[in-house]
Design a protein around this motif. Structure first.
Motif, PDB file in Angstrom:
ATOM      1  N   TYR A 184       0.853  -1.185   0.000  1.00 45.23           N
ATOM      2  CA  TYR A 184       0.000   0.000   0.000  1.00 45.23           C
ATOM      3  C   TYR A 184       0.893   1.240   0.000  1.00 45.23           C
ATOM      4  CZ  TYR A 184      -3.924  -3.048   1.021  1.00 45.23           C
ATOM      5  OH  TYR A 184      -4.891  -4.024   0.942  1.00 45.23           O
ATOM      6  N   ILE A 185       0.596   2.165  -0.914  1.00 48.76           N
ATOM      7  CA  ILE A 185       1.430   3.342  -1.109  1.00 48.76           C
ATOM      8  C   ILE A 185       0.556   4.500  -1.535  1.00 48.76           C
ATOM      9  CG2 ILE A 185       1.940   2.630  -3.491  1.00 48.76           C
ATOM     10  CD1 ILE A 185       4.729   3.920  -3.125  1.00 48.76           C
ATOM     11  N   SER A 186       0.940   5.706  -1.177  1.00 49.36           N
ATOM     12  CA  SER A 186       0.128   6.859  -1.555  1.00 49.36           C
ATOM     13  C   SER A 186       0.119   7.021  -3.077  1.00 49.36           C
ATOM     14  CB  SER A 186       0.652   8.139  -0.895  1.00 49.36           C
ATOM     15  OG  SER A 186       1.820   8.611  -1.529  1.00 49.36           O
ATOM     16  N   ALA A 187      -1.019   7.402  -3.590  1.00 55.26           N
ATOM     17  CA  ALA A 187      -1.163   7.573  -5.042  1.00 55.26           C
ATOM     18  C   ALA A 187      -0.176   8.601  -5.579  1.00 55.26           C
ATOM     19  CB  ALA A 187      -2.597   7.984  -5.362  1.00 55.26           C
TER      20      ALA A 187
ATOM     21  N   VAL B 224      -3.389   4.538  -2.337  1.00 54.17           N
ATOM     22  CA  VAL B 224      -4.370   5.089  -1.400  1.00 54.17           C
ATOM     23  C   VAL B 224      -4.210   6.602  -1.308  1.00 54.17           C
ATOM     24  CG1 VAL B 224      -4.565   2.990  -0.030  1.00 54.17           C
ATOM     25  CG2 VAL B 224      -2.813   4.673   0.551  1.00 54.17           C
ATOM     26  N   GLU B 225      -5.270   7.250  -0.884  1.00 49.31           N
ATOM     27  CA  GLU B 225      -5.283   8.677  -0.626  1.00 49.31           C
ATOM     28  C   GLU B 225      -5.253   8.904   0.884  1.00 49.31           C
ATOM     29  OE1 GLU B 225      -5.051  10.882  -2.929  1.00 49.31           O
ATOM     30  OE2 GLU B 225      -5.522   9.702  -4.726  1.00 49.31           O
ATOM     31  N   PRO B 226      -4.777  10.065   1.330  1.00 50.18           N
ATOM     32  CA  PRO B 226      -4.785  10.349   2.763  1.00 50.18           C
ATOM     33  C   PRO B 226      -6.166  10.153   3.391  1.00 50.18           C
ATOM     34  CG  PRO B 226      -3.440  11.964   1.642  1.00 50.18           C
ATOM     35  CD  PRO B 226      -4.097  11.145   0.565  1.00 50.18           C
ATOM     36  N   PHE B 227      -6.192   9.497   4.521  1.00 47.63           N
ATOM     37  CA  PHE B 227      -7.384   9.225   5.340  1.00 47.63           C
ATOM     38  C   PHE B 227      -8.340   8.201   4.726  1.00 47.63           C
ATOM     39  CE2 PHE B 227      -5.753  13.242   6.873  1.00 47.63           C
ATOM     40  CZ  PHE B 227      -5.682  12.987   8.236  1.00 47.63           C
ATOM     41  N   GLU B 228      -7.903   7.551   3.658  1.00 47.92           N
ATOM     42  CA  GLU B 228      -8.656   6.412   3.131  1.00 47.92           C
ATOM     43  C   GLU B 228      -8.344   5.201   4.005  1.00 47.92           C
ATOM     44  OE1 GLU B 228      -8.576   3.485  -0.785  1.00 47.92           O
ATOM     45  OE2 GLU B 228      -7.760   5.528  -0.941  1.00 47.92           O
TER      46      GLU B 228
ATOM     47  N   PRO C  67      -7.839  -7.737  11.691  1.00 49.70           N
ATOM     48  CA  PRO C  67      -8.346  -6.913  12.775  1.00 49.70           C
ATOM     49  C   PRO C  67      -7.809  -5.477  12.770  1.00 49.70           C
ATOM     50  CG  PRO C  67      -6.555  -8.239  13.585  1.00 49.70           C
ATOM     51  CD  PRO C  67      -6.743  -8.625  12.137  1.00 49.70           C
ATOM     52  N   PHE C  68      -7.007  -5.132  11.753  1.00 56.11           N
ATOM     53  CA  PHE C  68      -6.357  -3.829  11.704  1.00 56.11           C
ATOM     54  C   PHE C  68      -7.072  -2.871  10.752  1.00 56.11           C
ATOM     55  CE2 PHE C  68      -3.013  -6.819  12.860  1.00 56.11           C
ATOM     56  CZ  PHE C  68      -2.366  -6.166  13.895  1.00 56.11           C
ATOM     57  N   ASN C  69      -7.114  -1.598  11.136  1.00 53.90           N
ATOM     58  CA  ASN C  69      -7.533  -0.513  10.258  1.00 53.90           C
ATOM     59  C   ASN C  69      -6.398   0.505  10.206  1.00 53.90           C
ATOM     60  OD1 ASN C  69     -10.282  -1.366   9.679  1.00 53.90           O
ATOM     61  ND2 ASN C  69     -10.730  -0.869  11.811  1.00 53.90           N
ATOM     62  N   LEU C  70      -6.077   0.960   9.004  1.00 49.57           N
ATOM     63  CA  LEU C  70      -4.986   1.914   8.830  1.00 49.57           C
ATOM     64  C   LEU C  70      -5.393   3.018   7.875  1.00 49.57           C
ATOM     65  CD1 LEU C  70      -3.692  -1.235   8.596  1.00 49.57           C
ATOM     66  CD2 LEU C  70      -1.571   0.070   8.799  1.00 49.57           C
ATOM     67  N   PHE C  71      -4.815   4.185   8.080  1.00 44.89           N
ATOM     68  CA  PHE C  71      -4.913   5.251   7.081  1.00 44.89           C
ATOM     69  C   PHE C  71      -3.621   6.068   7.121  1.00 44.89           C
ATOM     70  CE2 PHE C  71      -6.978   7.099  10.869  1.00 44.89           C
ATOM     71  CZ  PHE C  71      -6.242   8.274  11.025  1.00 44.89           C
ATOM     72  N   CYS C  72      -3.328   6.708   6.011  1.00 40.89           N
ATOM     73  CA  CYS C  72      -2.126   7.539   5.952  1.00 40.89           C
ATOM     74  C   CYS C  72      -2.499   9.011   6.038  1.00 40.89           C
ATOM     75  CB  CYS C  72      -1.328   7.255   4.679  1.00 40.89           C
ATOM     76  SG  CYS C  72      -2.144   7.701   3.134  1.00 40.89           S
ATOM     77  N   PHE C  73      -1.515   9.821   6.333  1.00 41.77           N
ATOM     78  CA  PHE C  73      -1.672  11.277   6.395  1.00 41.77           C
ATOM     79  C   PHE C  73      -0.410  11.893   5.805  1.00 41.77           C
ATOM     80  CE2 PHE C  73      -0.124   9.512  10.359  1.00 41.77           C
ATOM     81  CZ  PHE C  73       1.049  10.210  10.572  1.00 41.77           C
TER      82      PHE C  73
ATOM     83  N   ILE D 209      -2.567   3.492  12.894  1.00 42.46           N
ATOM     84  CA  ILE D 209      -3.048   2.105  12.952  1.00 42.46           C
ATOM     85  C   ILE D 209      -3.974   1.943  14.146  1.00 42.46           C
ATOM     86  CG2 ILE D 209      -2.326  -0.321  13.142  1.00 42.46           C
ATOM     87  CD1 ILE D 209       0.433   2.069  12.537  1.00 42.46           C
ATOM     88  N   THR D 210      -5.091   1.276  13.942  1.00 45.05           N
ATOM     89  CA  THR D 210      -5.952   0.924  15.067  1.00 45.05           C
ATOM     90  C   THR D 210      -6.148  -0.582  15.103  1.00 45.05           C
ATOM     91  OG1 THR D 210      -7.981   1.257  13.773  1.00 45.05           O
ATOM     92  CG2 THR D 210      -7.170   3.125  15.043  1.00 45.05           C
ATOM     93  N   TYR D 211      -6.194  -1.094  16.325  1.00 45.93           N
ATOM     94  CA  TYR D 211      -6.418  -2.521  16.581  1.00 45.93           C
ATOM     95  C   TYR D 211      -7.277  -2.599  17.831  1.00 45.93           C
ATOM     96  CZ  TYR D 211      -5.486  -7.337  18.046  1.00 45.93           C
ATOM     97  OH  TYR D 211      -5.624  -8.643  18.440  1.00 45.93           O
ATOM     98  N   GLU D 212      -8.514  -3.063  17.658  1.00 48.28           N
ATOM     99  CA  GLU D 212      -9.471  -3.091  18.760  1.00 48.28           C
ATOM    100  C   GLU D 212      -9.537  -1.691  19.376  1.00 48.28           C
ATOM    101  OE1 GLU D 212      -8.317  -6.414  21.211  1.00 48.28           O
ATOM    102  OE2 GLU D 212      -9.070  -7.879  19.751  1.00 48.28           O
ATOM    103  N   ASP D 213      -9.209  -1.542  20.655  1.00 46.63           N
ATOM    104  CA  ASP D 213      -9.295  -0.218  21.271  1.00 46.63           C
ATOM    105  C   ASP D 213      -7.930   0.465  21.360  1.00 46.63           C
ATOM    106  OD1 ASP D 213      -8.173  -1.920  23.117  1.00 46.63           O
ATOM    107  OD2 ASP D 213      -9.324  -1.165  24.816  1.00 46.63           O
ATOM    108  N   GLN D 214      -6.944  -0.048  20.610  1.00 49.71           N
ATOM    109  CA  GLN D 214      -5.601   0.520  20.655  1.00 49.71           C
ATOM    110  C   GLN D 214      -5.292   1.287  19.370  1.00 49.71           C
ATOM    111  OE1 GLN D 214      -2.565  -2.260  22.452  1.00 49.71           O
ATOM    112  NE2 GLN D 214      -4.215  -3.747  22.147  1.00 49.71           N
TER     113      GLN D 214
END
Length: 257
Positions: A78-81, A104-108, A114-120, A134-139
């Motif tokens: 995964y890399i910024s467009a 990907v675009e920023p904040f996509e 179980p992971f969610n990620l976005f770039c800025f 990066i978010t994982y459960e409540d972290q």
């Protein structure tokens, strides 16, 4: 349970891992696959669990091992467009199979297991450079590196993070009196360069970071001294921190997780 580690940080190579034991993700991959496996083994993380690598920018110390990893392990990248669009030659040299590339675009938000990620966006002399949240459960964890300046957006994200991986590349006095030519000193100290120790500590204070741990990353071996940063950090912040020496690995050991 979330495992995380600095697999290596500095001009020789950079990589950070986040894993629940079944699904593992990398931020950057500046090593050979053999060396990456050796570093993952240190934390009891199987290379076969790595599903994706998320790239901050295309400088070799962050990205030179991405293509080989993708080809050998069928890992997604995964890399910024902007990085791909504005640096097509640099990106092509990685030889990542087309089917394994996701721009990907920023904040996509990208969800993997179980992971969610976005770039800025960050401010560096590599088009499309980004940091990752990066978010994982409540972290929540944040990687902010290779940026010449910080923004209100960065500060807002840091305030939400529980673990922060923060660049502290150089001591300003060491840089100014050091051996680098003037043009390179100006690049490092400029708005498209790196964060100094002073800038990193100011960022922590201004952002209101109240997480559990800070990893100071990407220290220069020429223009910084870990002891100087450690002393300054103790004077400014109360949060537990680790100063990451070049080419070493850091993070909770498996038995402590």
């Amino acid at each position: 349970m979330l495992h995380y580690a600095v697999l290596g940080s500095g001009s020789s190579g950079n990589s950070y891992v986040f894993s629940d034991g079944t699904t593992s993700l990398l931020i950057d991959q500046g090593y050979s696959v053999v060396e990456l496996r050796r570093r993952l083994d240190r934390f009891g993380i199987d290379l076969a669990t790595v599903k994706a690598v998320f790239i901050t920018h295309l400088h070799p110390d962050h990205a030179k091992g991405v293509g080989t990893l993708c080809r050998k392990q069928n890992v997604a990248a995964y890399i910024s467009a902007r990085s791909v669009q504005e640096q097509p030659d640099h990106f092509a040299k990685l030889c990542i199979p087309d089917k394994q590339v996701a721009t990907v675009e920023p904040f996509e938000v990208v969800s993997i297991g179980p992971f969610n990620l976005f770039c800025f966006a960050t401010s560096h002399d590599s088009a499309g450079s980004v940091g990752w949240f990066i978010t994982y459960e409540d972290q929540s964890l944040m990687v902010l590196t290779d940026t010449g300046l910080t923004t209100d957006e960065h500060m807002s994200l840091a305030k939400e993070a529980g673990i922060l991986f923060l660049e502290a590349n150089y001591d300003r006095r060491m840089l100014q009196t050091g051996p680098y030519p003037l043009y390179l000193k100006r690049r490092i100290d400029g708005s498209y360069g790196h964060l100094s120790n002073e800038q990193a500590l100011y960022f922590l204070q201004e952002s209101g970071f109240a997480g559990k741990h800070i990893y100071f990353i990407h220290l220069s071996d020429v223009n910084n001294d870990p002891a100087l940063l450690e002393k300054a950090a103790h004077q400014c912040i109360q949060t537990p921190f680790t100063v990451c020496h070049k080419n070493q690995w850091y993070g909770p050991q498996p038995e402590a997780l």
